[in-house]
Structure formats: C-alpha cells, structure tokens
Write a protein that holds these residues in place. Structure first.
Motif, short mmCIF file in Angstrom:
data_model
loop_
_atom_site.label_atom_id
_atom_site.label_comp_id
_atom_site.label_asym_id
_atom_site.label_seq_id
_atom_site.Cartn_x
_atom_site.Cartn_y
_atom_site.Cartn_z
N LYS A 1 18.18 -27.07 -7.11
CA LYS A 1 17.62 -28.16 -7.89
C LYS A 1 17.85 -28.02 -9.39
CE LYS A 1 13.91 -29.41 -4.68
NZ LYS A 1 12.45 -29.60 -4.52
N GLY A 2 18.52 -26.95 -9.82
CA GLY A 2 18.68 -26.73 -11.25
C GLY A 2 20.00 -27.17 -11.82
N MET A 3 20.81 -27.85 -11.01
CA MET A 3 22.15 -28.24 -11.45
C MET A 3 22.13 -29.21 -12.63
SD MET A 3 24.10 -26.52 -9.48
CE MET A 3 24.26 -25.80 -7.85
N VAL A 4 21.09 -30.03 -12.71
CA VAL A 4 21.06 -31.08 -13.73
C VAL A 4 20.66 -30.54 -15.10
CG1 VAL A 4 18.64 -31.69 -13.34
CG2 VAL A 4 20.22 -33.42 -14.18
N ASP A 5 20.10 -29.34 -15.16
CA ASP A 5 19.56 -28.82 -16.41
C ASP A 5 20.59 -28.76 -17.53
OD1 ASP A 5 17.55 -28.48 -14.60
OD2 ASP A 5 16.90 -26.54 -15.36
N LYS A 6 21.80 -28.31 -17.20
CA LYS A 6 22.83 -28.16 -18.24
C LYS A 6 23.23 -29.49 -18.85
CE LYS A 6 24.96 -23.79 -16.85
NZ LYS A 6 26.22 -23.10 -16.50
N PRO B 1 23.22 -34.53 -0.36
CA PRO B 1 22.90 -35.94 -0.06
C PRO B 1 22.58 -36.69 -1.35
CG PRO B 1 21.62 -34.41 1.32
CD PRO B 1 22.26 -33.60 0.24
N ILE B 2 22.97 -37.94 -1.42
CA ILE B 2 22.77 -38.73 -2.64
C ILE B 2 21.29 -38.89 -2.96
CG2 ILE B 2 22.87 -40.91 -1.38
CD1 ILE B 2 24.10 -40.18 -4.99
N ASP B 3 20.42 -39.05 -1.93
CA ASP B 3 18.99 -39.17 -2.18
C ASP B 3 18.43 -37.90 -2.80
OD1 ASP B 3 19.04 -41.70 -1.16
OD2 ASP B 3 18.25 -41.17 0.83
N PHE B 4 18.88 -36.76 -2.29
CA PHE B 4 18.42 -35.48 -2.84
C PHE B 4 18.85 -35.35 -4.30
CE2 PHE B 4 19.20 -31.05 -3.88
CZ PHE B 4 18.00 -30.45 -3.51
N ILE B 5 20.09 -35.73 -4.60
CA ILE B 5 20.61 -35.62 -5.97
C ILE B 5 19.80 -36.47 -6.93
CG2 ILE B 5 22.59 -36.05 -7.47
CD1 ILE B 5 24.40 -35.54 -5.05
N LEU B 6 19.59 -37.75 -6.57
CA LEU B 6 18.90 -38.68 -7.48
C LEU B 6 17.43 -38.30 -7.66
CD1 LEU B 6 20.48 -42.07 -6.33
CD2 LEU B 6 21.12 -40.63 -8.28
N ASN B 7 16.76 -37.93 -6.55
CA ASN B 7 15.35 -37.53 -6.65
C ASN B 7 15.19 -36.26 -7.49
OD1 ASN B 7 14.54 -39.69 -5.07
ND2 ASN B 7 14.63 -38.51 -3.16
N MET C 1 17.32 -35.13 -9.80
CA MET C 1 17.65 -35.44 -11.20
C MET C 1 16.48 -36.11 -11.89
SD MET C 1 21.62 -36.71 -10.96
CE MET C 1 21.81 -36.84 -12.73
N ASN C 2 15.83 -37.04 -11.21
CA ASN C 2 14.69 -37.73 -11.80
C ASN C 2 13.56 -36.76 -12.11
OD1 ASN C 2 13.22 -40.14 -12.57
ND2 ASN C 2 12.04 -39.86 -10.68
N ALA C 3 13.26 -35.87 -11.16
CA ALA C 3 12.17 -34.91 -11.36
C ALA C 3 12.50 -33.90 -12.45
CB ALA C 3 11.87 -34.19 -10.04
N ARG C 4 13.75 -33.41 -12.46
CA ARG C 4 14.14 -32.42 -13.46
C ARG C 4 14.18 -33.00 -14.86
NH1 ARG C 4 13.19 -27.52 -12.52
NH2 ARG C 4 14.64 -27.00 -14.20
N ILE C 5 14.66 -34.24 -14.97
CA ILE C 5 14.72 -34.89 -16.29
C ILE C 5 13.32 -35.06 -16.86
CG2 ILE C 5 15.26 -37.05 -17.47
CD1 ILE C 5 17.71 -37.26 -15.62
#
Length: 348
Positions: free
Chosen positions: A110-115, A142-148, A150-154
């Motif tokens: 789940k930490g991929m979006v941090d950078k 899965p696209i749902d996992f990615i978007l959810n 990303m939203n939570a991490r942001i």
C-alpha cells in the motif's frame, strides 16, 4: 558528482568545501553521491580539487544546467529561479514492483503511492499518479485496490503534511514510552491472526518475508552434513523418555554435542541438566538424532530463538533461568499460541 568505489569521508568534503573562495548555494551528500550548486566557471576547479585528494578517491561529474537528477529526484530550476522536484526513474527502470500475488503482507503493498506525493511538486502529481497506476496494473494489482489505496494514502499524507508537529518537544527525558515491536515471518492467513493478540498486549506487529532470492538461487556448494553446521539452535532427545534439551551454539554442532556427551566423564563442578538426567534415571540421549531447530548467524537473534524453543515444550530439561530474559510480549503470545494451536516449532 559521484565517487568511484569508495564512500566519501565527511571530513575530507568539509575541508575541501572550506578551501573554495566562492559561494556554494547548496550542498547535499548521500554516501558517495554529492549534489552542489556552484558558479558554472568553477566546475572544473571543483572536480580537480576533489580528485587531487587521493588517487583512489576519484570523482565523475554531471553538469545539470536547469535541471539535474539526484538519487530518486529530478531537481529543477523554474522560471522564477526557485527549485522544484520531480520523481526520477533511471533509463534502466524495469517497471517491476512487489507483485500483488506475492506472499507479502498487504500493508507492504500500500505504500507505492507515497513517492508520487513526497518526491514531487504538486504540478507533477497527475503525471506520477498515472505512471504508478499503469505500473501497478502491470504487476497484477486490481484497479479497485489501487484507487482505494491511493485515496487513503493521499488523505493520510496530506494530513501529515498539513499538521504541524513540534518534534523538539520530545526529549530523552520524556516519560512517554515508545511502543514495543514484535517481528514475525509472514505466512498468509496465519500471521494476520496475531494482530488481535498484539493489540491486547499493546505491541505493534511487523512482518518479514521468508521468500528471498537465496532461497531459489543457490550457489553451487555441497550441503553441509548436519553436525558440521554452525550458528544453530538444536534439540537433543532422550531415548528412554520424552525429555528434551534445547541449546544454541556458534561453533560446529559436532563440537557442542560432543561436550554434552562427554560432560558425564569430566571432573568439573559445572552443572549440566543432561548429565543430571543421565545419572538420576540411567537414561541415554539420542546423540545422532539431534535436530536443528533454527539457523541464525547473529547471536542476539539466536539467543531469542533458543528461548522461544525452550519456552514451548512441556517436558524440557532446560532451567527456568534459561528464559528469564524472554520479553513479556513473547511469553504472553506464546502462551496463547501454545494453548490454542499447540504448534511444533521444529524445523525438519
């Protein structure tokens, strides 16, 4: 600038920087990588000065102009003369990330979006978000996992960035206790069950993967005979009853087992629970059937492993003092684990 083969000694760099008679706008060093902002006509002078310090400490240099790549960053001088940052990828970037189907904790995926947020200015966020989505899709996310995610991490990252926390208020004299961490190997569906236990004990869980490259890519060496192994935790079994003894050694297993076996014949005052058991009950131990429970080259980790294996059996010969340094969080979790699951911690 990059130093070849050797890390850059901090003292040498400080001496060289003080020897220059021109301003250096900024300087940052990470191991053997250095980034500096200097007058353009002084670049050659700087390189000659650094390379003249020692023949084995030689630097290469990259002149950036309006932008330059440094580690995972692209540092950009914009039209206003201020610095901007973007996420940088080398030309050799393969697009491979931790695969979604791999046997790793979901938290590590789940930490991929941090950078994309932390390493770039807002004007580059959309481009980097698009890049990370495409990259994760290629790694079976899965696209749902990615978007959810990303939203939570942001939301979390923006909350941290906008919340001012004065870290200077936390001093060494603070009475606030730091949380204890409990590290476990990750096993799908099994390791996650420890979260409820850890929460009750007020400890935090961290996992490491047992799937490592050296597990699949082996150097071509003959397998060591059991008794030639070093840095092991072992168990010795009594032939005549269900008593066992757990120990550890950094030497060859054969050497330590020989000491156990011959202690009964030695003239010494040192206590041995194995010798006491042999004399009191006239029992003998299975010296050839010694089992290796764990392999660990670091002593502290090996001692912890030894205590864990001593703690579990009900018929062990080890003294109670052998586990007196076992952290209470281990003991509590193992008691619950032993009561509910009754596992065998031994290695085959």
């Amino acid at each position: 600038m990059v130093a070849s083969n050797y890390p850059v000694p901090v003292l040498i760099v400080e001496i060289l920087l003080k020897s220059f008679n021109f301003p250096i706008a900024f300087y940052f060093r990470y191991v053997d990588d250095i980034i500096m902002a200097v007058p353009f006509n002084k670049i050659d002078e700087i390189l000659i000065s650094f390379n003249s310090w020692h023949r084995k400490l030689q630097f290469t240099i990259e002149v950036g102009g309006n932008q330059i790549n440094f580690l995972d960053l692209t540092v950009i001088v914009n039209e206003k003369g201020t610095l901007e940052f973007d996420w940088f990828h080398k030309s050799t970037f393969s697009g491979r990330y931790l695969n979604y189907l791999s046997s790793h904790p979901i938290s590590q995926k789940k930490g991929m979006v941090d950078k994309t947020i932390l390493l770039s200015n807002p004007k580059y966020h959309f481009k980097n978000m698009k890049f990370i989505i495409n990259t994760l899709l290629e790694n079976d996310y899965p696209i749902d996992f990615i978007l959810n995610t990303m939203n939570a991490r942001i939301k979390l990252l923006l909350h941290k960035l906008t919340t001012k926390v004065d870290n200077n208020n936390v001093t060494e004299d603070s009475n606030e206790e730091r949380p204890s961490w409990f590290v476990l190997p990750y096993a799908p569906q099994m390791s996650d069950k420890f979260f409820s236990i850890a929460k009750k004990l007020d400890v935090k869980l961290s996992f490491f993967s047992t799937n490592k490259l050296n597990k699949f890519i082996k150097v071509q060496k003959d397998i060591l005979p059991k008794f030639s192994n070093k840095n092991v935790v072992y168990k010795i079994f009594c032939k005549d009853c269900d008593a066992t003894y757990v120990g550890q050694t950094g030497r060859k297993l054969a050497t330590r087992i020989s000491e156990h076996r011959n202690h009964i014949n030695s003239n010494t005052s040192n206590q041995s629970v194995i010798t006491d058991h042999r004399l009191e009950y006239n029992h003998e131990f299975d010296w050839e059937g010694v089992r290796i429970l764990d392999r660990e080259r670091f002593l502290n980790k090996r001692l912890n492993s030894e205590m864990l294996h001593i703690y579990m059996p009900k018929n062990g010969l080890n003294l109670k003092t052998d586990t007196e340094f076992l952290h209470y969080s281990y003991a509590s979790i193992l008691n619950t684990f032993k009561h509910d699951c009754k596992p065998d911690l031994s290695m085959s």
